[in-house]
Design an enzyme around this catalytic site. Structure first.
Site, short mmCIF file in Angstrom:
data_model
loop_
_atom_site.label_atom_id
_atom_site.label_comp_id
_atom_site.label_asym_id
_atom_site.label_seq_id
_atom_site.Cartn_x
_atom_site.Cartn_y
_atom_site.Cartn_z
N LYS A 161 4.36 23.26 71.75
CA LYS A 161 4.79 24.64 71.58
C LYS A 161 4.01 25.38 70.50
O LYS A 161 3.87 26.60 70.55
CB LYS A 161 6.29 24.71 71.25
CG LYS A 161 7.18 24.44 72.43
CD LYS A 161 8.60 24.89 72.14
CE LYS A 161 9.56 24.50 73.25
NZ LYS A 161 10.95 24.78 72.90
N LYS A 178 5.46 24.95 87.92
CA LYS A 178 6.92 25.04 87.92
C LYS A 178 7.37 26.44 88.28
O LYS A 178 6.72 27.41 87.93
CB LYS A 178 7.43 24.73 86.49
CG LYS A 178 8.09 23.36 86.36
CD LYS A 178 8.51 23.12 84.94
CE LYS A 178 10.00 23.06 84.80
NZ LYS A 178 10.45 22.50 83.53
N LYS A 198 10.17 32.19 85.34
CA LYS A 198 10.50 33.61 85.28
C LYS A 198 9.28 34.43 84.88
O LYS A 198 9.26 35.64 85.06
CB LYS A 198 11.63 33.86 84.27
CG LYS A 198 11.24 33.49 82.86
CD LYS A 198 12.20 34.07 81.84
CE LYS A 198 11.68 33.76 80.45
NZ LYS A 198 12.15 34.67 79.43
#
Ligand code: TRP
Length: 331
Positions: free
Chosen positions: A110, A193, A196
């Site tokens: 991240k 994947k 959104k």
């Protein structure tokens, strides 16, 4: 058995959120005493937009309830309403060696190349997560592959604290496995994947999509020209085909084998209508409840507040014994 699990409040909920996590929660509440929360404190470990955070927290709560998480059966709340999470996290920070956090792979992913710019919150994310489960004396935590390392850390933190204090303050939680969570991929690219943030809305089924939209998106979903095989091996190298089979299996609660047994030898011209029917019959009642709840902030806040009150009572017991074990004076 006491299960604790959290989910980050992202907006624009889609089929991947439903089949990947939410549906499992609905099943778990039949099998255990459950504490489910929206991990809003975790959400602020990366750059935050306050208005979006509040809206997303309520939207995720609406999605959970619409999907069948029952606030009368489970304790459902948002983390920020239960002050003990942050308090316990601080006490755990102080006994967690930096070396243990240096090993966490999710921080490395991240924070990317800009480690120095990442927040301390992002670095210590797994310690807050440990506090989330230890505070309720969870016996079990559902874990996908990406969360295994965090659960291991929670166990290490708990046993170190118990050892250091010479008291059994924390229960060591175990992994709760209730079948593999479905990994739902993009309808346009079977190797990515469902997300959104994909610029193509055709890549995902949103929880707010109506029946016609679901039908349209599945019809347009990328496939190949071959027929469905009778064995899973026959889906190798056919990521898009496999994704649609997996979605069908997850949504109907059947095994992939069973789906293939039913549809072997058929092309997608036959398979897609069956998939569309199954999706619509599952998703349309969820969508209706979701849309009604989503605009009812008052109702959602009342539900979350009530859950938080229940959670706070449980949390407080652990928080007080932790303060005491450290010699911190409290009223
Ligand atoms: N990190 C988890 C996720 O992104 C969310 C989470 C926060 C969580 N606290 C937790 C999950 C405690 C399980 C238990 O999916």
């Amino acid at each position: 058995m006491r299960v604790v699990s959290g989910i980050q409040p992202t907006g624009n909920l889609h089929l991947g959120n439903y089949l990947g996590a939410i549906k499992n929660w609905v099943k778990m509440q039949e099998e255990a005493e459950c504490f489910f929360f929206l991990a809003d404190l975790h959400a602020i470990t990366v750059p935050n937009e306050p208005a979006a955070l509040s809206a997303n927290t309520r939207e995720m709560a609406a999605a959970l309830i619409a999907s069948g998480v029952d606030p009368d059966k489970s304790t459902l709340f948002n983390q920020a309403r239960v002050s003990g999470h942050a308090e316990l996290a601080w006490m755990l920070f102080c006994s967690t060696p930096l070396g243990w956090l240096d090993r966490m792979t999710q921080f490395k992913e991240k924070s990317g190349k800009h480690k120095q710019r990442a927040s301390m919150g992002l670095y210590s994310y797994p310690v807050l997560q440990a506090a989330d489960v230890l505070i309720y004396q969870a016996t079990h935590v559902p874990v996908g592959d990406d969360q295994k390392q965090h659960l291991e850390l929670a166990r290490d933190i708990a046993s170190k604290f118990n050892g250091d204090s010479g008291q059994d303050i924390f229960t060591l939680p175990e992994a709760y496995i209730n079948g593999p969570a479905a990994r739902v991929m993009s309808l346009r690219d079977g190797s990515a994947k469902m997300s959104k943030s994909d610029p193509s809305d055709l890549s995902r089924i949103n929880l707010s999509d109506d029946d016609d939209m679901i039908s349209k998106k599945i019809k347009k979903a990328r496939t190949d020209a071959e027929v469905l095989p009778s064995e899973i091996e026959g889906l190798e190298g056919r990521a898009e085909a496999r994704n649609l089979v997996n979605i069908y299996a997850a949504i109907t609660d059947k095994s992939t084998d069973a789906i293939l047994a039913e549809h072997a030898g058929k092309g997608f011209g036959d398979f897609k209508p069956a998939l569309i029917d199954a999706m619509i019959s599952t998703l349309s009642p969820i969508r209706e409840r979701f849309i009604a709840l989503k605009s009812d902030d008052k109702m959602l806040d009342a539900i979350l507040e009530k859950g938080a009150k229940k959670a706070q009572e449980e949390a407080q017991k652990t928080v007080e014994s932790t303060y005491k074990a450290l010699g911190l004076l409290r009223n």
